[in-house]
Design an enzyme around this catalytic site. Structure first.
Site, PDB file in Angstrom:
ATOM      1  CD  GLU A  91      52.588  30.160  32.039  1.00  0.00           C
ATOM      2  OE1 GLU A  91      52.455  28.447  31.277  1.00  0.00           O
ATOM      3  OE2 GLU A  91      52.013  29.768  32.378  1.00  0.00           O
ATOM      4  CB  CYS A 104      49.614  39.204  28.843  1.00  0.00           C
ATOM      5  SG  CYS A 104      49.354  38.347  30.414  1.00  0.00           S
ATOM      6  CB  CYS A 111      52.112  36.944  42.937  1.00  0.00           C
ATOM      7  SG  CYS A 111      51.114  38.899  42.839  1.00  0.00           S
ATOM      8  CB  CYS A 115      44.075  37.767  44.624  1.00  0.00           C
ATOM      9  SG  CYS A 115      45.171  39.067  44.872  1.00  0.00           S
ATOM     10  CB  CYS A 118      44.901  35.087  41.307  1.00  0.00           C
ATOM     11  SG  CYS A 118      47.120  35.165  40.202  1.00  0.00           S
ATOM     12  CB  CYS A 344      43.325  36.458  33.568  1.00  0.00           C
ATOM     13  SG  CYS A 344      42.810  37.410  32.096  1.00  0.00           S
TER      14      CYS A 344
HETATM   15  N1  SAH Z   1      49.168  41.346  39.621  1.00  0.00           N
HETATM   16  C1  SAH Z   1      48.923  41.856  38.985  1.00  0.00           C
HETATM   17  C2  SAH Z   1      48.697  41.916  37.318  1.00  0.00           C
HETATM   18  C3  SAH Z   1      48.847  40.548  37.613  1.00  0.00           C
HETATM   19  S1  SAH Z   1      47.143  39.618  37.237  1.00  0.00           S
HETATM   20  C4  SAH Z   1      47.208  42.138  39.602  1.00  0.00           C
HETATM   21  O1  SAH Z   1      46.493  41.968  39.381  1.00  0.00           O
HETATM   22  O2  SAH Z   1      46.503  43.350  38.644  1.00  0.00           O
HETATM   23  C5  SAH Z   1      46.049  40.628  36.110  1.00  0.00           C
HETATM   24  C6  SAH Z   1      44.940  40.165  35.857  1.00  0.00           C
HETATM   25  O3  SAH Z   1      44.211  38.932  35.987  1.00  0.00           O
HETATM   26  C7  SAH Z   1      44.581  41.120  37.375  1.00  0.00           C
HETATM   27  O4  SAH Z   1      43.073  41.204  36.646  1.00  0.00           O
HETATM   28  C8  SAH Z   1      43.545  39.624  38.337  1.00  0.00           C
HETATM   29  O5  SAH Z   1      42.675  39.987  39.105  1.00  0.00           O
HETATM   30  C9  SAH Z   1      43.219  38.203  36.849  1.00  0.00           C
HETATM   31  N2  SAH Z   1      43.051  37.145  37.209  1.00  0.00           N
HETATM   32  C10 SAH Z   1      43.933  36.236  37.985  1.00  0.00           C
HETATM   33  N3  SAH Z   1      43.094  35.511  38.302  1.00  0.00           N
HETATM   34  C11 SAH Z   1      42.376  35.424  37.319  1.00  0.00           C
HETATM   35  C12 SAH Z   1      41.678  33.309  36.667  1.00  0.00           C
HETATM   36  N4  SAH Z   1      41.371  32.643  37.905  1.00  0.00           N
HETATM   37  N5  SAH Z   1      40.616  34.182  36.093  1.00  0.00           N
HETATM   38  C13 SAH Z   1      39.995  34.899  36.123  1.00  0.00           C
HETATM   39  N6  SAH Z   1      41.101  36.798  36.239  1.00  0.00           N
HETATM   40  C14 SAH Z   1      42.397  36.172  36.762  1.00  0.00           C
HETATM   41 FE1  SF4 Z   2      49.163  38.339  42.465  1.00  0.00          FE
HETATM   42 FE2  SF4 Z   2      47.379  36.921  41.487  1.00  0.00          FE
HETATM   43 FE3  SF4 Z   2      46.991  38.773  43.120  1.00  0.00          FE
HETATM   44 FE4  SF4 Z   2      47.601  39.423  40.846  1.00  0.00          FE
HETATM   45  S1  SF4 Z   2      45.828  38.642  40.783  1.00  0.00           S
HETATM   46  S2  SF4 Z   2      48.265  40.260  42.486  1.00  0.00           S
HETATM   47  S3  SF4 Z   2      49.271  37.893  40.167  1.00  0.00           S
HETATM   48  S4  SF4 Z   2      47.955  36.999  43.084  1.00  0.00           S
END
Ligand code: SAH
Ligand code: SF4
Length: 383
Positions: A91, A104, A111, A115, A118, A344
């Site tokens: 996306e 974005c 990924c 995390c 996420c 996000c």
């Molecule tokens: N992988 C990279 C970039 C993509 S994620 C990273 O982790 O930085 C982009 C941002 O979205 C990151 O700061 C991540 O922590 C945040 N993010 C991921 N899942 C989220 C969620 N469920 N709610 C709010 N922010 C989230």
């Molecule tokens: Fe990967 Fe989501 Fe963690 Fe970013 S926040 S590194 S996209 S798992």
């Protein structure tokens, strides 16, 4: 198979043109037609010699990604779901604001970092996007928006690599895409307005500062290794002190004189005043060595499988106040595109889970995670 010209930065396109027996400067003309004018039909590129156009028709093409869905939010945010084949989709989200238009962009299908908060992480890793697939998101969005908004000027002024995926785990494809974004013959974006967001892939941060220094956002999410190990598994490989030292080094070459730290606010997990105070201590220690930063607190966008909750507003404000009192610039991110799930961490859509990571995470989650303020400890099993 012919080459998709979205795969190249200007240098790469020059090499490609030389391979066709053409002068390098032809690549500049071609690059401008593609990226500045949004053209894909070589016959429309009127200042290219007919002989070159014929060669291009034989050996090259300019291909956008097929669009699966387009959703437009009440607030003007637009989300596209692109098909990248084999059941994978990624996306991109356009976020209009008064003084800028931000896109974005995704860097991977899924990924591997995994995390906990996420939804992309919960799906596991499918594959890296190619340069063409990264750049096609911008190419399509910019030229679609010009038509949609009936505008001849540039619409997208900022790009954030904050869509699906960890951009620094797809470094080889990422850098030419960034270069095309920055190139005056491409999108001409300022280095300060192109941001790579990373969960902290240290060696690649070092390389990025040398190869293509752009603005950097680091997803911190926790003030201690114990907590961060659990939320961002990559922390076990690259712990906080090393990460912050690398951030300080990055600043020597960075176009901005600060790193943005993203901190996703998770109810009862990382959002207490104790955490904020630990964060102040940690950052102060590194500030003494030259680290300059801003904080961006992100309200968590909950999704069922995470088992986590969004911090309430008062808690977020309290947390922000501790950082502000300590002298750190701190903002709380506005949620945009709520009605279309464009915020996000919600970018995942219905992409397949290929690796069983969702199952693994579900097992982890079977034991509830809890923060014990009294002992300042994070109570969870280590995997
Ligand atoms: N992988 C990279 C970039 C993509 S994620 C990273 O982790 O930085 C982009 C941002 O979205 C990151 O700061 C991540 O922590 C945040 N993010 C991921 N899942 C989220 C969620 N469920 N709610 C709010 N922010 C989230
Ligand atoms: Fe990967 Fe989501 Fe963690 Fe970013 S926040 S590194 S996209 S798992």
């Amino acid at each position: 198979m012919t080459a998709n010209l979205l795969e190249f930065d200007l240098e790469g396109l020059a090499v490609f043109c030389e391979g066709l027996g053409e002068k390098r400067f032809r690549a500049t003309q071609l690059f401008r037609w593609i990226h500045q004018r949004g053209m894909s039909n070589f016959d429309d590129m009127s200042d290219l010699a007919k002989s070159l156009r014929e060669k291009l028709k034989l050996h090259a093409h300019v291909a956008a990604l097929p669009i699966l869905t387009q959703q437009i939010s009440k607030d003007g945010t637009i989300k596209w779901l692109f098909d990248v084949g084999s059941g994978d989709a990624v996306e991109a989200v356009f976020i209009p604001e008064d003084d800028r238009g931000t896109l974005c962009v995704s860097s991977q299908a899924g990924c591997a970092v995994g995390c906990r908060f996420c939804s992309t992480g919960h799906q596991g890793f499918s594959r890296n996007l190619s340069t063409a697939e990264i750049l096609a998101q911008l190419w399509f969005a910019e030229h679609f928006l010009r038509r949609h908004l009936n505008q001849t000027d540039r619409v997208i002024s900022n790009v954030v690599m904050m869509g699906m995926g960890e951009p620094l785990q797809n470094y080889t494809a990422l850098v030419p895409a960034l270069k095309a974004m920055l190139d005056d013959h491409g999108y001409g974006l300022s280095r300060r307005r192109v941001t790579v967001s990373t969960s902290g892939v240290l060696p690649m941060m070092t390389r990025l500062s040398a190869d293509c220094p752009v603005a950097l956002a680091v997803s911190l999410h926790a003030p201690t290794d114990a907590l961060r190990d659990n939320l961002v598994p990559l922390n076990r490989k690259y712990p906080l002190d090393e990460l912050l030292s690398e951030c300080t080094r990055y600043l020597e070459k960075a176009p901005r004189d600060f790193i943005t730290f993203e901190y996703c606010m998770l109810k009862g997990v990382n959002d207490q005043v104790t955490h904020a105070k630990q964060l102040v201590q940690l950052i102060r220690r590194h500030a003494a060595l030259g680290l300059r930063c801003k904080f961006n607190l992100i309200p968590f966008n909950p999704f069922k499988e995470s088992g986590l909750l969004r911090s309430d507003d008062a808690t977020v404000q309290q947390f922000a106040a501790v950082l502000l009192d300590a002298g750190f610039v701190t903002t709380v991110r506005k949620t945009r595109g709520d009605d279309i799930d464009a915020a996000c961490g919600q970018l995942a859509g219905d992409v397949k889970d290929r690796t069983g990571v969702a199952e693994r995470i579900a097992q982890q989650r079977a034991v509830p995670i809890q923060w014990h303020a009294a002992t300042s400890s994070f109570d969870t099993p280590h995997t």
